[in-house]
Design an enzyme around this catalytic site. Structure first.
Site, PDB file in Angstrom:
ATOM      1  N   TYR A  17       0.813  -1.222   0.000  1.00 46.00           N
ATOM      2  CA  TYR A  17       0.000   0.000   0.000  1.00 46.00           C
ATOM      3  C   TYR A  17       0.844   1.268   0.000  1.00 46.00           C
ATOM      4  O   TYR A  17       0.496   2.253   0.625  1.00 46.00           O
ATOM      5  CB  TYR A  17      -0.910   0.024   1.226  1.00 46.00           C
ATOM      6  CG  TYR A  17      -1.868  -1.134   1.324  1.00 46.00           C
ATOM      7  CD1 TYR A  17      -2.799  -1.381   0.330  1.00 46.00           C
ATOM      8  CD2 TYR A  17      -1.839  -1.987   2.423  1.00 46.00           C
ATOM      9  CE1 TYR A  17      -3.684  -2.441   0.433  1.00 46.00           C
ATOM     10  CE2 TYR A  17      -2.724  -3.051   2.538  1.00 46.00           C
ATOM     11  CZ  TYR A  17      -3.640  -3.265   1.537  1.00 46.00           C
ATOM     12  OH  TYR A  17      -4.511  -4.317   1.638  1.00 46.00           O
ATOM     13  N   CYS A  18       1.940   1.258  -0.712  1.00 42.57           N
ATOM     14  CA  CYS A  18       2.880   2.373  -0.696  1.00 42.57           C
ATOM     15  C   CYS A  18       2.841   3.099  -2.035  1.00 42.57           C
ATOM     16  O   CYS A  18       2.551   2.501  -3.070  1.00 42.57           O
ATOM     17  CB  CYS A  18       4.287   1.818  -0.425  1.00 42.57           C
ATOM     18  SG  CYS A  18       5.586   3.069  -0.405  1.00 42.57           S
ATOM     19  N   GLY A  19       3.154   4.362  -2.031  1.00 41.26           N
ATOM     20  CA  GLY A  19       3.252   5.121  -3.271  1.00 41.26           C
ATOM     21  C   GLY A  19       4.353   4.602  -4.191  1.00 41.26           C
ATOM     22  O   GLY A  19       4.355   4.894  -5.380  1.00 41.26           O
TER      23      GLY A  19
END
Length: 170
Positions: A47-49
């Site tokens: 769930y990271c950019g």
């Protein structure tokens, strides 16, 4: 005149290949099996950019896996951006990015609960080896020692990283 250096006078009582870690499937990975390989150790998260870097990591793996090079992904909740269990992570990586490079179980990568590989990295390379965020990269040379670290902003396919990998593979 003062000179400052970012390198640490590492003792290296152990090298990377002296450790083991659990795979995403729960099997033990004895890292000695990667002896004499260049390793790109990357703490990853779903769930990271920077999660789109999985694509570039897979491309690196596909290109270099037959040249004594290994990408090793370490899912981590250290930055609160990872799924709850290994099965969910594995499915996410396979479905969205067709990941085939080795992945580990979920581990902390900083602090007192960090996996021993990350404690070893900090001990031998200092603060630059402590991941500042997800998709932080630690490049291990064929001697099993830390060659360089790269921030999350450094893309796996960047000229800077590829150039260093090519140099180490010679």
């Amino acid at each position: 005149m003062f000179f400052f250096t970012s390198s640490v006078n590492a003792k290296y009582e152990k090298v990377f290949y002296d450790f083991s870690i659990k795979s995403i499937n729960g099997d033990n990975i004895n890292l000695n099996k990667y002896r004499n390989n260049v390793i790109l150790l990357v703490n990853v998260a779903s769930y990271c950019g920077f999660t789109n870097q999985y694509t570039d990591l897979q491309e690196l793996w596909d290109e270099y896996k037959h040249k004594e090079f290994v990408v090793l992904g370490v899912p981590s909740k250290s930055f609160n951006q990872e799924k709850d269990n290994e099965n969910e992570i594995k499915e996410f990586c396979e479905v969205n990015f067709n990941i085939s490079f080795p992945m580990t179980s979920i581990y902390d990568v900083k602090g007192d609960n960090a996996h021993e590989i990350y404690k070893w990295a900090k001990e031998n390379h200092g603060k630059p080896a402590i991941p500042k965020w997800n998709f932080y990269k630690i490049l291990i040379n064929k001697d099993g020692k830390i060659e360089q670290t790269y921030s999350s902003f450094t893309k796996p396919n960047s000229n800077k990283l590829r150039s260093k990998i090519n140099t180490l593979l010679k």
